[in-house]
Design a protein around this motif. Structure first.
Motif, short mmCIF file in Angstrom:
data_model
loop_
_atom_site.label_atom_id
_atom_site.label_comp_id
_atom_site.label_asym_id
_atom_site.label_seq_id
_atom_site.Cartn_x
_atom_site.Cartn_y
_atom_site.Cartn_z
N LYS A 41 0.68 -1.28 0.05
CA LYS A 41 0.02 0.25 -0.13
C LYS A 41 0.90 1.15 0.23
CE LYS A 41 -3.97 -2.24 2.08
NZ LYS A 41 -5.04 -2.06 3.27
N TRP A 42 0.47 2.06 -1.08
CA TRP A 42 1.29 3.42 -1.06
C TRP A 42 1.04 4.43 -0.07
CZ3 TRP A 42 1.96 5.31 -6.77
CH2 TRP A 42 2.33 4.08 -7.35
N PHE A 43 -0.10 4.22 0.63
CA PHE A 43 -0.44 5.49 1.66
C PHE A 43 -0.59 4.77 2.85
CE2 PHE A 43 -2.14 6.64 -2.60
CZ PHE A 43 -1.50 8.16 -2.58
N ILE A 44 -0.16 5.36 3.97
CA ILE A 44 0.01 4.83 5.32
C ILE A 44 -0.87 5.60 6.49
CG2 ILE A 44 1.93 3.45 5.00
CD1 ILE A 44 3.30 5.64 6.46
N SER A 45 -1.22 6.73 6.00
CA SER A 45 -2.20 7.54 6.92
C SER A 45 -2.56 8.58 6.57
CB SER A 45 -1.05 8.23 7.81
OG SER A 45 -0.14 8.97 7.59
N ASN A 46 -3.80 9.22 6.97
CA ASN A 46 -4.42 10.55 6.40
C ASN A 46 -4.96 11.25 7.42
OD1 ASN A 46 -7.36 9.85 6.78
ND2 ASN A 46 -6.51 7.80 6.14
N ARG A 47 -5.23 12.39 6.99
CA ARG A 47 -5.70 13.33 8.02
C ARG A 47 -7.11 13.92 7.42
NH1 ARG A 47 -3.36 19.44 9.09
NH2 ARG A 47 -4.71 20.15 10.57
N THR A 48 -8.08 13.87 8.47
CA THR A 48 -9.61 14.31 7.92
C THR A 48 -10.09 15.44 8.99
OG1 THR A 48 -10.67 12.72 9.50
CG2 THR A 48 -10.00 12.07 7.32
N GLN A 49 -11.08 16.17 8.37
CA GLN A 49 -11.79 16.93 9.22
C GLN A 49 -13.23 17.04 8.81
OE1 GLN A 49 -10.07 20.94 8.76
NE2 GLN A 49 -8.08 20.51 10.15
N SER A 50 -14.03 17.72 9.66
CA SER A 50 -15.48 17.74 9.26
C SER A 50 -15.53 18.99 8.14
CB SER A 50 -16.33 18.18 10.24
OG SER A 50 -15.94 19.51 10.91
N LEU A 51 -16.56 18.87 7.38
CA LEU A 51 -16.75 19.75 6.38
C LEU A 51 -16.92 21.28 7.08
CD1 LEU A 51 -16.99 20.80 3.37
CD2 LEU A 51 -19.46 20.11 3.72
N GLU A 52 -17.34 21.27 8.16
CA GLU A 52 -17.46 22.67 8.79
C GLU A 52 -16.11 23.19 9.23
OE1 GLU A 52 -19.81 24.59 12.78
OE2 GLU A 52 -19.89 22.33 12.50
N GLU A 53 -15.17 22.34 9.71
CA GLU A 53 -13.98 22.90 10.15
C GLU A 53 -13.17 23.19 8.65
OE1 GLU A 53 -12.02 20.36 13.49
OE2 GLU A 53 -13.04 19.06 12.31
N ILE A 54 -13.45 22.33 7.66
CA ILE A 54 -12.59 22.70 6.40
C ILE A 54 -13.13 24.07 5.85
CG2 ILE A 54 -12.43 22.14 3.90
CD1 ILE A 54 -12.57 18.99 4.78
N GLN A 55 -14.49 24.30 5.81
CA GLN A 55 -14.78 25.59 5.30
C GLN A 55 -14.51 26.79 6.09
OE1 GLN A 55 -15.44 25.28 2.42
NE2 GLN A 55 -17.32 24.93 1.86
N GLY A 56 -14.06 26.57 7.52
CA GLY A 56 -13.60 27.66 8.34
C GLY A 56 -12.25 28.18 7.83
N HIS A 57 -11.47 27.70 6.72
CA HIS A 57 -10.41 28.07 6.56
C HIS A 57 -10.46 29.25 5.46
CE1 HIS A 57 -7.81 24.93 8.60
NE2 HIS A 57 -8.73 24.03 8.31
N ASN A 58 -9.35 29.92 5.29
CA ASN A 58 -9.34 30.93 4.27
C ASN A 58 -8.82 30.42 2.98
OD1 ASN A 58 -9.60 33.51 3.05
ND2 ASN A 58 -7.47 33.96 3.40
N PHE A 59 -9.74 30.09 1.83
CA PHE A 59 -9.17 29.68 0.50
C PHE A 59 -8.82 30.60 -0.44
CE2 PHE A 59 -11.65 26.07 2.64
CZ PHE A 59 -10.79 25.03 2.76
#
Length: 238
Positions: A41-59
């Motif tokens: 397997k190429w990927f061993i870990s990942n990071r997730t957030q709720s959509l609410e947390e994600i949308q709180g960032h400045n894009f």
């Protein structure tokens, strides 16, 4: 047809046949312990957030990347959709990652739905290999008929993809494993396909990791045009 097995109470001949023909690689890995069919397997870990947390960032950049599949049969690839946003912290957030088995019309309609759900999207990237721009033309027609979307300034990226997928996907390994690409925690199927990827030779599907890799490529090409602010000279006492 029936034949003798060591554990007849656990293995049914019909179920074994279905498992084999639906996914022979997985069957040989799990049922026959064929080490030649086991990929790392190429990927061993990942990071997730709720959509609410994600949308709180400045894009500063927002894109929808779509990879249409060639069929809706059980053995076909999925149509992949990835709504990506590059934040001012230089992290890429996959606000929405989806894997669907849809035909041409449903594919186009789903793009419209995502454009409505994420009004910040300014660019849509669609792989040209399958529909040869017919899907882009259809989506543009739907946009022009939509009272909400027809006033949006949406740029389409529609190119043939010729680069080796393993090479392309390999470019995001570090960013995914180290949490610089962050996923919506609700998109479990999308994330699972990424985490199970072992390279094209061993993986049944590569739609999700390919869409994320393409997001990193296309979002870099988006030019951010800053608005010019005119300073009122009177505030300087001039």
């Amino acid at each position: 047809m029936q034949y003798k097995t060591l554990w007849p109470d656990k293995y049914d001949c019909l179920d074994l046949a279905i498992d084999y023909y639906n996914n022979p690689v997985a069957f040989k890995q799990e049922m026959m312990n064929d080490a030649s069919k086991i990929g790392e397997k190429w990927f061993i870990s990942n990071r997730t957030q709720s959509l609410e947390e994600i949308q709180g960032h400045n894009f500063i950049k927002n894109i929808l990347v779509c990879d249409p599949a060639n069929s809706i049969s059980n053995k076909a690839d999925y149509s992949a959709f990835a709504v990506g946003g590059l934040a001012d912290n230089d992290f890429l957030y996959i606000k929405k990652g989806e894997l669907l088995k849809v035909g041409f019309d449903d594919f186009c309609n789903h793009v419209i739905k995502l454009l409505r759900d994420f009004p910040e999207i300014t660019h849509v990237s669609i792989e040209k290999n399958l529909y040869m721009s017919a899907d882009v033309l259809k989506i543009k027609e739907l946009i022009n008929k939509d009272d909400e979307l027809k006033y949006r300034n949406i740029t389409f990226i529609n190119r043939m993809q010729k680069k080796n997928k393993d090479e392309k996907i390999s470019t995001i390994i570090s960013d995914v494993n180290n949490g610089r690409i962050i996923f919506n925690q609700d998109d479990t199927d999308f994330i699972e396909q990424i985490m199970s990827f072992c390279g094209q030779e061993y993986s049944e599907h590569d739609d999700a990791p390919d869409a994320v890799a393409q997001s990193t490529i296309d979002i870099k090409e988006i030019e951010v045009i800053q608005k010019i602010k005119i300073l009122d000279r009177r505030k300087l006492g001039l």
